[in-house]
Design an enzyme around this catalytic site. Structure first.
Site, PDB file in Angstrom:
ATOM      1  N   CYS A 188       0.820  -1.226   0.000  1.00  0.00           N
ATOM      2  CA  CYS A 188       0.000   0.000   0.000  1.00  0.00           C
ATOM      3  C   CYS A 188       0.856   1.280   0.000  1.00  0.00           C
ATOM      4  O   CYS A 188       1.637   1.515   0.917  1.00  0.00           O
ATOM      5  CB  CYS A 188      -0.932   0.009   1.213  1.00  0.00           C
ATOM      6  SG  CYS A 188      -1.888   1.538   1.316  1.00  0.00           S
ATOM      7  N   LYS A 240      -9.845  -9.332   5.597  1.00  0.00           N
ATOM      8  CA  LYS A 240      -9.557  -8.387   6.681  1.00  0.00           C
ATOM      9  C   LYS A 240      -9.963  -9.000   8.019  1.00  0.00           C
ATOM     10  O   LYS A 240     -11.092  -9.477   8.147  1.00  0.00           O
ATOM     11  CB  LYS A 240     -10.339  -7.083   6.458  1.00  0.00           C
ATOM     12  CG  LYS A 240      -9.921  -6.338   5.200  1.00  0.00           C
ATOM     13  CD  LYS A 240     -10.824  -5.155   4.938  1.00  0.00           C
ATOM     14  CE  LYS A 240     -10.489  -4.526   3.598  1.00  0.00           C
ATOM     15  NZ  LYS A 240     -11.493  -3.592   3.115  1.00  0.00           N
ATOM     16  N   VAL A 251      -6.219   0.544   5.259  1.00  0.00           N
ATOM     17  CA  VAL A 251      -4.937   0.831   5.906  1.00  0.00           C
ATOM     18  C   VAL A 251      -4.372   2.100   5.259  1.00  0.00           C
ATOM     19  O   VAL A 251      -4.727   2.390   4.112  1.00  0.00           O
ATOM     20  CB  VAL A 251      -3.952  -0.356   5.741  1.00  0.00           C
ATOM     21  CG1 VAL A 251      -4.372  -1.536   6.566  1.00  0.00           C
ATOM     22  CG2 VAL A 251      -3.760  -0.750   4.270  1.00  0.00           C
ATOM     23  N   SER A 295      -3.809   8.480   5.876  1.00  0.00           N
ATOM     24  CA  SER A 295      -2.348   8.666   5.941  1.00  0.00           C
ATOM     25  C   SER A 295      -1.933  10.131   6.109  1.00  0.00           C
ATOM     26  O   SER A 295      -0.979  10.424   6.837  1.00  0.00           O
ATOM     27  CB  SER A 295      -1.689   8.073   4.692  1.00  0.00           C
ATOM     28  OG  SER A 295      -2.201   8.675   3.523  1.00  0.00           O
TER      29      SER A 295
HETATM   30  N1  LIG Z   1      -7.208   7.973   1.761  1.00  0.00           N
HETATM   31  C1  LIG Z   1      -6.672   6.808   2.412  1.00  0.00           C
HETATM   32  C2  LIG Z   1      -6.472   5.717   1.355  1.00  0.00           C
HETATM   33  C3  LIG Z   1      -6.023   4.399   1.958  1.00  0.00           C
HETATM   34  C4  LIG Z   1      -6.258   3.234   1.014  1.00  0.00           C
HETATM   35  O1  LIG Z   1      -6.837   3.381  -0.080  1.00  0.00           O
HETATM   36  N2  LIG Z   1      -5.808   2.044   1.434  1.00  0.00           N
HETATM   37  C5  LIG Z   1      -6.074   0.861   0.641  1.00  0.00           C
HETATM   38  C6  LIG Z   1      -4.806   0.023   0.421  1.00  0.00           C
HETATM   39  S1  LIG Z   1      -3.584   0.914  -0.462  1.00  0.00           S
HETATM   40  C7  LIG Z   1      -7.020  -0.057   1.419  1.00  0.00           C
HETATM   41  O2  LIG Z   1      -6.875  -0.244   2.603  1.00  0.00           O
HETATM   42  N3  LIG Z   1      -7.974  -0.652   0.713  1.00  0.00           N
HETATM   43  C8  LIG Z   1      -8.855  -1.612   1.279  1.00  0.00           C
HETATM   44  C9  LIG Z   1     -10.238  -1.480   0.761  1.00  0.00           C
HETATM   45  O3  LIG Z   1     -10.548  -0.459   0.127  1.00  0.00           O
HETATM   46  O4  LIG Z   1     -11.006  -2.415   0.973  1.00  0.00           O
HETATM   47  C10 LIG Z   1      -5.342   7.157   3.101  1.00  0.00           C
HETATM   48  O5  LIG Z   1      -4.669   8.099   2.630  1.00  0.00           O
HETATM   49  O6  LIG Z   1      -4.997   6.533   4.117  1.00  0.00           O
END
Ligand SMILES: N[C@@H](CCC(=O)N[C@@H](CS)C(=O)NCC(=O)O)C(=O)O
Length: 220
Positions: free
Chosen positions: A15, A42, A55, A68
């Site tokens: 990620c 998850k 995450v 983040s």
């Molecule tokens: N806006 C969020 C984006 C985080 C994100 O998209 N994480 C993805 C992995 S890179 C995730 O956990 N995806 C799981 C899902 O959508 O089910 C941040 O900046 O933390």
């Protein structure tokens, strides 16, 4: 700080948003524990504490931070030399570019997932329009803005690292038309906090995930 009191970063190895926070933690020399989860399956404990099911999460005692950019600002405000400007206007502009870097991460992901050449080309055009704006804004002193590593640098480094890996493995370099971005990428990829922000076999894992998808990029 004992290992039990350290912040815990709930992570996934591929990620880019997690990686931004790892870079900031390493840059600030903050001790932390990392806990990897599977996003395909998850765990229940994760779904219970993650409002968006995404995450990274940063667990600090009983508090759970998500997003983040928010995690990074918290780390910045509580440890060491600030990585955002103090002037409100400059700070707001840096935040805007951090937001922009999130959309760049998402476009890069879509590019790796595109199945047909036509889709790939459309996504690449969109990416190019955005990168042209970035090329105009970044400085030429090694970092996004001047000589100091900022939260904007930590936010773009994951995209730049992936663009280099893709270029090396497929010959498709999405930043080849942008000289300043290329120089910036070279500079950031030499930094220890960037190099150490991914697992040792990251390049293999990342490329495997692209070959498994079997999209247009995998055939290049
Ligand atoms: N806006 C969020 C984006 C985080 C994100 O998209 N994480 C993805 C992995 S890179 C995730 O956990 N995806 C799981 C899902 O959508 O089910 C941040 O900046 O933390």
């Amino acid at each position: 700080m004992s290992a039990l009191e350290q912040p815990i970063l709930v992570s996934h190895k591929l990620c880019p948003f997690v990686q931004r926070s790892v870079i900031t933690l390493l840059h600030k020399k903050i001790d932390f524990t990392i806990e990897y989860i599977s996003l395909e399956r998850k765990p229940d404990w994760f779904l219970e504490i993650s409002p968006l099911g995404k995450v990274p999460l940063l667990r600090i005692k009983d508090t759970v931070l998500f997003e983040s950019s928010v995690i990074n600002e918290y780390l910045d405000e509580t440890h060491g030399k600030p990585m955002l400007p103090t002037d409100p206007l400059e700070k707001a502009e840096h935040r805007a570019w951090i937001e922009f870097s999130s959309s760049i991460n998402n476009i890069q992901y879509q590019l790796t997932q595109a199945r047909r050449e036509e889709t790939f080309v459309k996504i690449e055009e969109d990416l190019n329009k955005k990168l042209a704006h970035l090329e105009k804004r970044i400085g030429n002193q090694g970092f996004f803005d001047g000589k100091d590593f900022s939260l904007v640098d930590s936010s773009f480094a994951p995209f730049l690292m992936r663009s280099k890996i893709l270029a090396d493995n497929t010959g498709v370099d999405t930043v080849s038309d942008y000289k300043k971005i290329q120089k910036w990428r070279e500079n950031l990829l030499l930094l220890p906090e960037v190099k150490k922000s991914v697992v040792k076999d990251f390049e293999d894992l990342y490329m495997e995930s692209i070959y498994e998808r079997g999209g247009y990029l995998a055939d290049q």
